[in-house]
Design an enzyme around this catalytic site. Structure first.
Site, PDB file in Angstrom:
ATOM      1  N   ARG A  36      73.110 -45.604  10.762  1.00 33.66           N
ATOM      2  CA  ARG A  36      73.736 -44.617  11.654  1.00 33.66           C
ATOM      3  C   ARG A  36      75.009 -44.918  12.309  1.00 33.66           C
ATOM      4  NH1 ARG A  36      71.591 -42.723  15.911  1.00 33.66           N
ATOM      5  NH2 ARG A  36      69.687 -42.499  14.765  1.00 33.66           N
ATOM      6  N   TYR A  50      93.718 -27.570   5.250  1.00 36.50           N
ATOM      7  CA  TYR A  50      92.580 -27.904   4.386  1.00 36.50           C
ATOM      8  C   TYR A  50      91.111 -27.349   5.433  1.00 36.50           C
ATOM      9  CZ  TYR A  50      88.655 -29.102   1.833  1.00 36.50           C
ATOM     10  OH  TYR A  50      87.343 -29.318   1.171  1.00 36.50           O
ATOM     11  N   ASP A  68      95.879 -35.681   8.580  1.00 39.64           N
ATOM     12  CA  ASP A  68      94.738 -35.072   7.393  1.00 39.64           C
ATOM     13  C   ASP A  68      95.580 -36.193   6.362  1.00 39.64           C
ATOM     14  OD1 ASP A  68      93.442 -34.953   4.842  1.00 39.64           O
ATOM     15  OD2 ASP A  68      93.107 -33.763   6.076  1.00 39.64           O
ATOM     16  N   LYS A 109      88.353 -38.499  -2.517  1.00 41.11           N
ATOM     17  CA  LYS A 109      89.103 -38.073  -2.894  1.00 41.11           C
ATOM     18  C   LYS A 109      90.352 -38.873  -4.470  1.00 41.11           C
ATOM     19  CE  LYS A 109      89.079 -33.529  -1.873  1.00 41.11           C
ATOM     20  NZ  LYS A 109      88.801 -32.563  -0.998  1.00 41.11           N
TER      21      LYS A 109
END
Ligand SMILES: *Cc1c(COP(=O)(O)O)cnc(C)c1O
Length: 390
Positions: A48, A102, A174, A199
């Site tokens: 983490r 998005y 982005d 993607k």
């Protein structure tokens, strides 16, 4: 040779790999420990904390691809976006957001930021005036996405940097649709690149991940928040993503080539009203796209003529599947009206130029002739059914 002198294919195949010193194997070993020694070590490792060997190695690859000092790998694109925004915004701050972004990022802003007392305004368009008119004294971030979904409209990155630098605003892009293969926003002065690695970086429709690239200072700031929010990625998936990224340039260039040819083919088709592809000369933003992109991506949209039923057309396709996501090696198609833009009112969709007959096409790496014959047979089938002459 320093890794920043390597070409992009070499960065994809080599940078950020882990040497297998024990067995001299060709690929990075995977370190799955969630517990590491704490005595006599320079850093305390923990999944983490985004600092397992595999997480750190892959972050180096992403940073090198985006020509940045540092990177971080996240559990999803939305984890990358939300953690980054929250690292730079606090109660009382303001953000300017490009008009079409998005859907998930839009929902995050609209549903979460007001709870924290963070203000934001969407622009009315893509021009310098559209952005400037929304900037306020407390604006801390300008957030853009280019090319944007689904019309592939382009935001001028140098213009964004100009607005930001004069005012001490941090710019975030982005860069998912372009991928680092086609666009390096850092070349134009953009501060922070966020990616849905689900993607083009993953590229095989089988990984959910995210990534951020920026200066070390910005990455440290994001890391400070991210370790508390906990959106890191499992080492198993980190390893798979490294494997996928080795072929990213080869895949994306093949997708660019196919998309450009298909865009030209669709543009001449009698049952197609309009094609939106920044690589076509008739795209409104072709000149800006040429200035800031090396390739025009595998994404395009096209609008069928009114008399053709988009659902009948899509269900007549055999090779090209209807599917929600994008950027896989296999071609896929969807209706924005029924998916990404379903929640908008018909008036809002019309305002954004999203027609009922608009289809978004994520072009894969199949042979161009096979994609064309699939489209052609679907056009013939619907034309026959609907008695439209070709
Ligand atoms: C898919 C996508 C995201 C979100 O990524 P997830 O990995 O699904 O969280 C963000 N931006 C763009 C442009 C996307 O296509």
């Amino acid at each position: 040779m320093k890794s920043n002198e390597f070409g992009m294919n070499t960065v994809c195949t080599h940078t950020g790999g882990i040497e297998d010193e024990q067995f001299k194997g060709a690929v990075s070993p995977i370190y799955t420990s969630s517990s590491y020694a704490y005595e006599d070590v320079d850093i305390k490792r923990y999944p983490r904390y985004f600092n397992t060997p595999n997480q750190e190695a892959l972050a180096k690859k992403v940073a090198a691809l985006e020509k940045c000092e540092a990177g971080l790998i996240f559990g999803s694109g939305m984890a990358a976006i939300s953690h980054t925004l929250l690292a730079f915004l606090k109660t009382g701050d303001h953000m300017v957001v490009q008009k079409t972004i998005y859907g998930g990022a839009f929902n995050f802003m609209v549903e979460e930021l007001p709870k924290l007392g963070i203000e934001f305004d969407f622009t009315d368009g893509f021009s310098e005036e559209d952005f400037l008119s929304k900037v306020k004294p407390n604006t801390k971030i300008i957030y853009v996405e280019t090319p944007s979904n689904p019309l592939m409209l382009i935001t001028d990155l140098e213009m964004i940097t100009r607005i930001c630098k004069e005012r001490g605003i941090t710019s975030i892009i982005d860069n998912t649709f372009a991928s680092p293969v086609n666009q390096n926003p850092a070349d134009f002065g953009i501060d922070i690149m966020v990616h849905s690695a689900t993607k083009y970086m993953g590229g095989h429709s089988d990984i959910c991940a995210g990534a951020v690239a920026a200066s070390q200072e910005h990455i440290d700031r994001i890391w400070n928040l991210a370790k508390n929010f906990g959106g890191s990625l499992s080492d198993y998936t980190v390893w798979l993503l490294e494997r996928s990224m080795k072929t990213m340039v080869v895949r994306v260039k093949a997708q660019n080539r196919n998309a450009k040819k298909l865009a030209k083919w669709l543009d001449k088709h009698p049952l197609v009203h309009k094609v939106y592809y920044p690589g076509l000369k008739n795209h409104p933003d072709h000149d800006i796209a040429k200035r800031q992109m090396r390739g025009f991506t595998g994404m395009l949209s096209f609008e069928l003529i009114d008399s053709i039923d988009p659902d009948a057309f899509m269900s007549s396709l055999k090779l090209i599947k209807q599917s929600m996501s994008l950027a896989g090696v296999e071609s896929s198609i969807l209706s924005p009206v029924k998916t990404s833009h379903a929640l908008l009112t018909p008036e809002e969709r019309q305002r954004q130029g999203i027609a009922d007959g608009l289809l978004r096409f994520s072009v894969g790496i199949e042979d161009k002739k096979d994609l064309i014959s699939d489209l052609e047979q679907a056009f013939e089938t619907v034309a026959k059914k609907q008695l439209v002459t070709l």
